[in-house]
Design a protein around this motif. Sequence first.
Motif, PDB file in Angstrom:
ATOM      1  N   PRO A 275      19.691  41.623 -40.992  1.00 11.51           N
ATOM      2  CA  PRO A 275      20.586  40.485 -40.727  1.00 11.51           C
ATOM      3  C   PRO A 275      21.944  40.934 -40.211  1.00 11.51           C
ATOM      4  CG  PRO A 275      19.459  40.202 -42.833  1.00 11.51           C
ATOM      5  CD  PRO A 275      19.121  41.583 -42.349  1.00 11.51           C
ATOM      6  N   VAL A 276      22.516  40.116 -39.355  1.00 14.33           N
ATOM      7  CA  VAL A 276      23.791  40.459 -38.742  1.00 14.33           C
ATOM      8  C   VAL A 276      24.871  40.663 -39.801  1.00 14.33           C
ATOM      9  CG1 VAL A 276      25.602  39.633 -37.192  1.00 14.33           C
ATOM     10  CG2 VAL A 276      23.199  39.250 -36.620  1.00 14.33           C
ATOM     11  N   SER A 277      24.848  39.845 -40.848  1.00 15.59           N
ATOM     12  CA  SER A 277      25.868  39.974 -41.888  1.00 15.59           C
ATOM     13  C   SER A 277      25.802  41.339 -42.566  1.00 15.59           C
ATOM     14  CB  SER A 277      25.684  38.869 -42.935  1.00 15.59           C
ATOM     15  OG  SER A 277      24.376  38.926 -43.505  1.00 15.59           O
ATOM     16  N   LEU A 278      24.581  41.839 -42.805  1.00 20.22           N
ATOM     17  CA  LEU A 278      24.436  43.153 -43.418  1.00 20.22           C
ATOM     18  C   LEU A 278      24.858  44.262 -42.461  1.00 20.22           C
ATOM     19  CD1 LEU A 278      21.084  42.858 -45.425  1.00 20.22           C
ATOM     20  CD2 LEU A 278      23.428  42.830 -46.286  1.00 20.22           C
ATOM     21  N   ARG A 279      24.540  44.094 -41.182  1.00 14.20           N
ATOM     22  CA  ARG A 279      24.969  45.085 -40.193  1.00 14.20           C
ATOM     23  C   ARG A 279      26.491  45.229 -40.202  1.00 14.20           C
ATOM     24  NH1 ARG A 279      21.405  46.303 -35.734  1.00 14.20           N
ATOM     25  NH2 ARG A 279      19.357  45.360 -36.054  1.00 14.20           N
TER      26      ARG A 279
END
Length: 301
Positions: A275-279
């Motif tokens: 997920p983008v948030s984790l990236r």
Amino acid sequence: MITAAVLAALAMACAIGSWRLTTARWTSRAPRVAIILWQSLGLAWGLATTGAMLAFGVQPYEIGVLPGLVAFAVGEAPRQAWDPLHVLAMIAGLTALAVLVVVLLAAGVQALRARRRHRVLLTLISRDDPGVPGVRVLDHPSAAAYCVPGLRSQVVVSEGALKLLSQDEMTAVLAHEAAHVRERHDLVLLPFAALRRALPWSKVVCEAQAQVELLVEMAADDRARRYCSPRRLATALLRFGTAGAMPTPSGMLGVHAQHVMARVDRLLKPGPELPVSLRYGVLALSVCLVTSTPFLWMIQL
């Protein structure tokens, strides 16, 4: 004293984080992000470990680590008297810092010499082939495909590889090697090879180097998938794995037999993207690690 304690705690946190990262499952879903985190952990660990010893060593100056080292170098008298513990910490910190710098420089010089010798050798034993323009071909029956990184980079394949692979499979392999060259993966691997040389007994360092080597291959696979079918690249890897590929020369980047099945499984059954948030969370953590340690070298707590 507080600065030394904070740096020691940061070094311990980086060591624990590195150990946990060796078993993390998300890294194959975002290899480039994982590589950045590995580099940040390695840099922060090295600076925090040496910085903790040096912070205690320069404590008599009552200033930060870097200003204290400058004062020590110019012979400025400290505000407090030296004692054996501070002297021992100064010696240990300077020694550890010197070892890390020397092994990094030695690894870089060794890699440059190996590549220079190999380029000279290639001019003698390799040839151009109109079927693979821009690639050097070795007249060798074993399968081989690797790149010689650097400012004068080259991609090399063997006659055995040309006979083993179809045209589409060779295109996939060449795209993979070109990704290594374009993204300078040799520079990514260099600090971990140097750290392995400095700490050959460390299991965490050994596993970290193996993990980064695999992540670099996965990152190159992702880049190659933009220009070829993942199935073609997976088939080419399997052919290399079963054909007894020629070992990659020292200092070069090529196919590693121990990584083949992990890469094939990932190409044929890709998992969901991270997920983008984790990236962004991992990237923010990496930035914090890289910036906080030099900041702690500058201040006195």
